[in-house]
Design an enzyme around this catalytic site. Structure first.
Site, PDB file in Angstrom:
ATOM      1  N   CYS A 157      26.774  41.236  32.191  1.00 54.10           N
ATOM      2  CA  CYS A 157      25.792  40.510  31.381  1.00 54.10           C
ATOM      3  C   CYS A 157      26.245  40.363  29.932  1.00 54.10           C
ATOM      4  O   CYS A 157      25.748  39.492  29.211  1.00 54.10           O
ATOM      5  CB  CYS A 157      24.451  41.226  31.427  1.00 54.10           C
ATOM      6  SG  CYS A 157      23.721  41.326  33.083  1.00 54.10           S
TER       7      CYS A 157
ATOM      8  N   ALA B 229      28.833  47.949  39.116  1.00 56.15           N
ATOM      9  CA  ALA B 229      27.580  48.699  38.975  1.00 56.15           C
ATOM     10  C   ALA B 229      27.146  49.404  40.249  1.00 56.15           C
ATOM     11  O   ALA B 229      26.963  50.628  40.269  1.00 56.15           O
ATOM     12  CB  ALA B 229      26.479  47.750  38.502  1.00 56.15           C
ATOM     13  N   ALA B 230      26.969  48.653  41.335  1.00 56.68           N
ATOM     14  CA  ALA B 230      26.437  49.252  42.560  1.00 56.68           C
ATOM     15  C   ALA B 230      27.420  50.246  43.160  1.00 56.68           C
ATOM     16  O   ALA B 230      27.047  51.361  43.533  1.00 56.68           O
ATOM     17  CB  ALA B 230      26.094  48.157  43.572  1.00 56.68           C
TER      18      ALA B 230
END
Length: 459
Positions: A44, A10-11
């Site tokens: 997640c 993600a980052a």
């Protein structure tokens, strides 16, 4: 100019994408090193894939290396960065698969987005076959493959009663396993207060999951290198698979080895633009995601809150700045939500323990209400707890435990915490009403009224 990114989730990929949007191919060369097999995936979603809610692993992958290649972002999967040389402005990497040898890549900008690693205690047998952590999609794939390849497993022990623990307990139940959840604290879900955790424990028991609190693990028993049982001070729990849900810590070993200072949470310290603090050799070095520590907007203290929401926002901020724009990350308030079977749990802001640690005097208010008008079919109960500063009534935090349609009400409470509203101001919020969606007095408003009464009672 060359940007090297460590970490392809993600980052890291948010930073790479934003930097590319603001820089032409001739102006900025971007190389991403990712140890695993995947980029830009939803960690997640792993428990829901394992449990069968999501049937296709590919659905968890937002963008592939091939899609990033169309943006002239060079993603090198199965490449592990083993060192950072700040003086020579290089990273040192190796191929996880394939020919051995050292790879050196120079950089003008370095994006450190190595994420977090599961907490793994030094128990005997913790590295046995059938014992799994859950952090990356590769971890999830390993669990999925183990369950598929060993149809006999009927007993799962999940160690840790936090978000990952309860979500993986549900996944194992959905796979037809008998599940025991072990938690060392008096109640599960230590991210909420013990009185709310007690409600979670009661509900988990009602779902057919055995749960032991105040439980301590001494080791993993094995047979021929494969997990056989989990050993506690009192007995052994037979286990065909063990899942570690003990939380994560920032993956900052590379940074520390390079002489980069760490914050008090163990995460990397950045400024508002996600640049590493320190200057000098750290000029042009950025960090985002689960490897950094953030500032809590209510307590003002450094915190490590590893969530994909923060990672995406922080990566975006870093990428905008690397590309020549301007953006800042304003901090966190710890908003989170999860579910185990039909039970929903949510929190935002400070718990009672966190409020005390920050020096606040506070009052609390808890109410039980329903998700819809009581007469409308499907109305489900929920408990909302508010924590407010004693003198001012400032909303410090909120927690929700309930059934369907309960947990997402935390978003309204998160907006109130973020904007520093008092509970009295909240009583006038113009929230929507119709019998299929809420009682005429929404549970958020009822809780705000009760908290207001508690504040006034202290004057």
């Amino acid at each position: 100019m060359k940007l090297v990114v460590i970490g392809g989730d993600a980052a890291g990929m948010s930073a790479a994408s934003q930097a590319r949007k603001r820089s032409g191919v001739d102006d900025l060369q971007i190389t991403v090193f990712e140890r695993g097999h995947f980029t830009s995936y939803s960690a997640c979603g792993i428990p829901y894939w394992i449990g069968g809610h999501v049937t296709d692993r590919a659905a968890l992958i937002t963008r592939t290396p091939q899609e990033f290649a169309k943006q002239d972002i060079d993603v090198r999967l199965r490449h592990e960065v083993t060192g950072i040389d700040l003086d020579r402005r290089e990273v040192v990497a190796r191929r996880v698969d394939g020919p051995a040898g050292e790879i050196r890549e120079g950089f003008d900008h370095l994006m450190y987005a190595a994420g977090a690693v599961p907490v793994t205690p030094p128990w005997p047998g913790v590295d046995a076959r059938g014992v799994f952590g859950v952090q990356t999609l590769d971890d999830g794939a390993a669990i999925h493959a183990w369950l598929d390849a060993h149809p006999a497993p009927r007993r799962a022990v999940v160690i840790g009663g936090g978000y990952i623990g309860v979500e993986m307990a549900e996944a194992m139940v959905r796979r037809g396993l008998d599940v025991t959840l072990l938690e060392k604290s008096p109640e599960p879900m230590s991210t909420v207060d013990p009185d709310m955790g007690a409600r979670v424990r009661k509900a988990i028991l009602g779902l057919g999951i055995a749960i032991r609190t105040n439980a301590h693990v001494h080791g993993i028993e094995t047979t021929d290198g494969r997990v056989r049982a989990v050993r506690t001070p009192d007995d052994e729990l037979p286990a065909d698979i063990v899942v570690l849900g003990l939380g994560v810590r920032p993956n900052t070993t590379l940074a520390a080895d390079a002489g980069i200072p760490l914050g008090e949470t163990g995460g990397l310290r950045t400024d508002l633009r996600m640049r590493l603090l320190g200057g000098g050799r750290l000029d042009g070095v950025w960090a985002a995601g689960d490897c950094v520590e953030s500032v809590h907007r209510i307590s003002g203290r450094p915190v490590h809150v590893p969530l994909g929401t923060h990672a995406n926002k922080q990566g975006r901020v870093a990428g905008i700045n690397i590309g020549g724009g301007y953006a800042t990350f304003p901090g966190v308030i710890g908003t989170a939500v999860t579910k185990v079977c039909e039970l929903e749990v949510a929190r935002t802001g400070l718990t009672e323990h966190e409020a005390r640690a920050a020096g606040y005097a506070y009052v609390t208010a808890s109410v039980e209400s329903t998700s819809r008008a009581g007469y409308y079919p499907g109305a489900a109960t929920m408990t909302i707890k508010l924590i407010a500063e004693k003198r001012t009534g400032l909303l410090l935090g909120a927690q929700i435990v309930g059934r369907e349609e309960a947990a997402k009400r935390i978003d309204a409470l998160a907006v109130a915490v973020w904007n520093q509203m008092t509970v009295e101001e909240m009583t006038g919020l113009d929230l929507s009403y119709a019998p299929p969606f809420a009682p005429v007095w929404d549970p958020v408003l009822i809780a705000a009224r009760k908290a207001t009464d508690a504040v006034h009672a202290t004057h």
